[in-house]
Design an enzyme around this catalytic site. Structure first.
Site, PDB file in Angstrom:
ATOM      1  N   ASP A 248     -29.816 -18.331 -33.325  1.00 34.77           N
ATOM      2  CA  ASP A 248     -28.880 -17.371 -32.730  1.00 34.77           C
ATOM      3  C   ASP A 248     -29.564 -16.401 -31.782  1.00 34.77           C
ATOM      4  O   ASP A 248     -30.746 -16.514 -31.495  1.00 34.77           O
ATOM      5  CB  ASP A 248     -28.022 -16.674 -33.784  1.00 34.77           C
ATOM      6  N   LYS A 270     -23.785 -15.239 -29.913  1.00 35.85           N
ATOM      7  CA  LYS A 270     -22.780 -14.826 -28.936  1.00 35.85           C
ATOM      8  C   LYS A 270     -23.277 -15.087 -27.528  1.00 35.85           C
ATOM      9  O   LYS A 270     -24.408 -14.761 -27.197  1.00 35.85           O
ATOM     10  CB  LYS A 270     -22.538 -13.326 -29.061  1.00 35.85           C
ATOM     11  N   MET A 383     -27.650  -2.789 -36.874  1.00 33.75           N
ATOM     12  CA  MET A 383     -26.358  -2.951 -36.193  1.00 33.75           C
ATOM     13  C   MET A 383     -25.660  -1.602 -36.006  1.00 33.75           C
ATOM     14  O   MET A 383     -24.445  -1.515 -36.104  1.00 33.75           O
ATOM     15  CB  MET A 383     -25.432  -3.888 -36.991  1.00 33.75           C
TER      16      MET A 383
HETATM   17  N1  SAH Z   1     -31.912 -10.628 -40.286  1.00 33.49           N
HETATM   18  C1  SAH Z   1     -32.282  -9.630 -39.304  1.00 33.49           C
HETATM   19  C2  SAH Z   1     -31.185  -8.621 -39.038  1.00 33.49           C
HETATM   20  C3  SAH Z   1     -29.951  -9.214 -38.426  1.00 33.49           C
HETATM   21  S1  SAH Z   1     -28.711  -8.035 -38.160  1.00 33.49           S
HETATM   22  C4  SAH Z   1     -33.555  -8.936 -39.749  1.00 33.49           C
HETATM   23  O1  SAH Z   1     -33.986  -9.103 -40.886  1.00 33.49           O
HETATM   24  O2  SAH Z   1     -34.136  -8.215 -38.939  1.00 33.49           O
HETATM   25  C5  SAH Z   1     -28.923  -7.641 -36.466  1.00 33.49           C
HETATM   26  C6  SAH Z   1     -29.524  -6.259 -36.290  1.00 33.49           C
HETATM   27  O3  SAH Z   1     -30.892  -6.302 -36.586  1.00 33.49           O
HETATM   28  C7  SAH Z   1     -29.444  -5.749 -34.886  1.00 33.49           C
HETATM   29  O4  SAH Z   1     -28.194  -5.167 -34.627  1.00 33.49           O
HETATM   30  C8  SAH Z   1     -30.533  -4.683 -34.914  1.00 33.49           C
HETATM   31  O5  SAH Z   1     -30.099  -3.524 -35.562  1.00 33.49           O
HETATM   32  C9  SAH Z   1     -31.557  -5.321 -35.816  1.00 33.49           C
HETATM   33  N2  SAH Z   1     -32.616  -6.006 -35.074  1.00 33.49           N
HETATM   34  C10 SAH Z   1     -32.955  -7.285 -35.120  1.00 33.49           C
HETATM   35  N3  SAH Z   1     -34.017  -7.538 -34.334  1.00 33.49           N
HETATM   36  C11 SAH Z   1     -34.369  -6.365 -33.791  1.00 33.49           C
HETATM   37  C12 SAH Z   1     -35.387  -5.945 -32.903  1.00 33.49           C
HETATM   38  N4  SAH Z   1     -36.276  -6.796 -32.401  1.00 33.49           N
HETATM   39  N5  SAH Z   1     -35.466  -4.639 -32.567  1.00 33.49           N
HETATM   40  C13 SAH Z   1     -34.579  -3.752 -33.066  1.00 33.49           C
HETATM   41  N6  SAH Z   1     -33.602  -4.093 -33.896  1.00 33.49           N
HETATM   42  C14 SAH Z   1     -33.491  -5.384 -34.263  1.00 33.49           C
END
Ligand code: SAH
Length: 455
Positions: A248, A270, A383
């Site tokens: 994704d 998306k 998020m």
């Molecule tokens: N499974 C993922 C989270 C998915 S939810 C994890 O463990 O990181 C998606 C959210 O993760 C985004 O809206 C943001 O808040 C955060 N996120 C994921 N990658 C990011 C990054 N490189 N920098 C900042 N926020 C990130």
């Protein structure tokens, strides 16, 4: 890419070498490893070339170069110490559309020769496109030291069983899985140890044991926050064995580059203005592919079990009797925390840390605000960018100081990383002034102030 790599079939290849000093000898020795026909034109020749001529490995024409020499040749090497002559031959060859290499003069070459690691029939060819010879030598040495000398035996062994294995499996993936097991397991070790007879017995046994219908499986793999160096060894290994990769939006481009080149890749995130593939369709996709015997890697940003819906996918896989494994990844909170210089806990600041979703639903966020607003606790919101204002207001309403430090970290660990700090009062404005874009993570707590010192 300025240079296109190819391997020429040297059977029936007519090669001309002009010059017969030590430099020419290095090329000629390499050419002589192939079945190419070698003609060397030069009035004098070094010992090596003379000896090779005597052994019938090449034909030495003992005279000055003549333009007619290029007639009927398919490859030309030039290594004389007469610069003008080198230029003239290069021009002649190019006009006649014959690939030409003038040793140590890239500008006169229509092709360059790579540096090689020779485990014939296995050849590793390396080039820096003429830009970094020392780096190239370093890489070659590294490869020489990690590639076992008997690798050529292993290649010949594979060739010997190729047709038999092909006939045994009617499915390409099954065949590939079989060979991967062979290469990574005892059979290859036995060949490398020099016991081909034992290895042949083992491979025959394995062919009999392996069922024609191999079951597929799914790996839910955490790809980390973006920097490919933060992948786990296990993630990388599985990415390179996958038949199908379902990924994704959060999976960064450099990480996708590390997926096996021939694997099928399906994007389920998306697209601009479009919606992502619904979760139940993703679940079904994983199940269907595994039932077809595929090795499926479901690649997710961060960690699959932290706001990654990995739990839902795992539930479906269990219900459908599909075997699966979960590979943890570095979650955005730890990636952002370290790369932004904000420790999530610290003896002087916070004894606990909470990860929450800050996803807005109908303009509000349904969270246990009093529990979040506890003292000496760091809060991390995933998020939460759209809901940043609501988060700030709710925290203030539930007793957190309005000047509590806040950081917003965009695209943590990637080259698009951007960090904005402020307080609950002004962070919304600062983030929008800095034009912070998703994915972004929000960190709230006095630990944020440590960034000034260690960030
Ligand atoms: N499974 C993922 C989270 C998915 S939810 C994890 O463990 O990181 C998606 C959210 O993760 C985004 O809206 C943001 O808040 C955060 N996120 C994921 N990658 C990011 C990054 N490189 N920098 C900042 N926020 C990130």
């Amino acid at each position: 890419m300025q240079y296109f790599p190819v391997f020429l079939n040297a059977q029936n290849l007519d090669c001309l070498v002009v010059g017969a000093g030590e430099v020419a000898a290095r090329k000629v020795e390499l050419l002589a490893k192939t079945p190419a026909t070698i003609r060397v034109v030069a009035p004098q020749a070094c010992q090596t070339i003379q000896a090779m001529a005597e052994q019938g490995l090449l034909k030495w024409i003992q005279r000055e170069f003549d333009p007619g020499d290029i007639q009927g040749q398919q490859l030309i090497f030039v290594a004389t110490d007469n610069h003008q002559l080198n230029c003239d031959i290069s021009t002649l060859a190019k006009a006649a559309n014959i690939p030409v290499n003038v040793v140590d003069n890239t500008e006169l070459c229509s092709f360059i020769t790579p540096s090689i690691v020779d485990r014939d029939p296995l050849l590793v060819a390396l080039s820096s496109s003429g830009t970094a010879p020392v780096l190239l030598r370093y890489l070659r040495q590294k490869l020489e030291s990690i590639l076992p000398a008997r690798l050529s035996e292993l290649a010949k062994f594979s060739d010997k069983f190729r047709d038999k294995v092909k006939a045994h499996f009617n499915n390409v993936n099954q065949r590939r899985h079989f060979w991967e097991d062979v290469i990574e397991g005892d059979i290859a070790e036995t060949v490398l140890a020099g016991d081909n007879q034992q290895a042949e017995q083992l491979i025959e046994q394995k062919l009999q044991q392996d069922e024609q219908t191999e079951a597929g499986c799914v790996y839910l793999v955490g790809a980390g926050p973006g920097d490919p160096d933060l992948l786990t060894f296990k993630a990388l290994r599985l990415m390179q064995k996958a038949d199908l990769v379902v990924y994704d939006r959060l999976v960064s481009k450099p990480i996708l580059e590390l997926v096996r080149r021939d694997a099928e890749k399906i994007y389920v995130g998306k697209k601009a203005s479009l919606h992502s593939v619904p979760q139940n369709e993703i679940n079904q996709l994983l199940v269907d592919a595994a039932k077809q015997g595929k090795r499926v890697v479901r690649l997710k940003g961060g960690d699959p079990y932290i706001f990654g819906r990995g739990g839902e996918e795992a539930e479906t896989l269990v219900e459908q009797g599909i075997s699966f494994q979960v590979v943890p990844g570095i979650t955005a909170a730890t990636g952002a925390s370290t790369y932004a210089g904000i420790p999530l806990t610290h003896r002087d600041h916070a004894q606990s840390v909470v990860f929450s979703t800050g996803h807005l639903k109908d303009g509000s966020i349904d969270l246990d605000w009093p529990a979040l607003a506890r003292q000496r606790q760091t809060m991390v919101f995933y998020m939460g960018l759209t809901g940043l204002n609501v988060i700030s207001q709710q925290l203030i309403k539930h007793g957190v100081a309005a000047d509590m430090p806040v950081a917003v970290v965009q695209s943590a660990t990637t080259d698009k990383q951007q960090v904005v700090t402020g307080t609950l009062m002004d962070i919304q404005q600062k983030a929008s002034e800095a034009n912070i874009q998703p994915p972004a993570l929000i960190i709230v707590g006095t630990v944020v102030s440590l960034r000034e010192k260690i960030g």
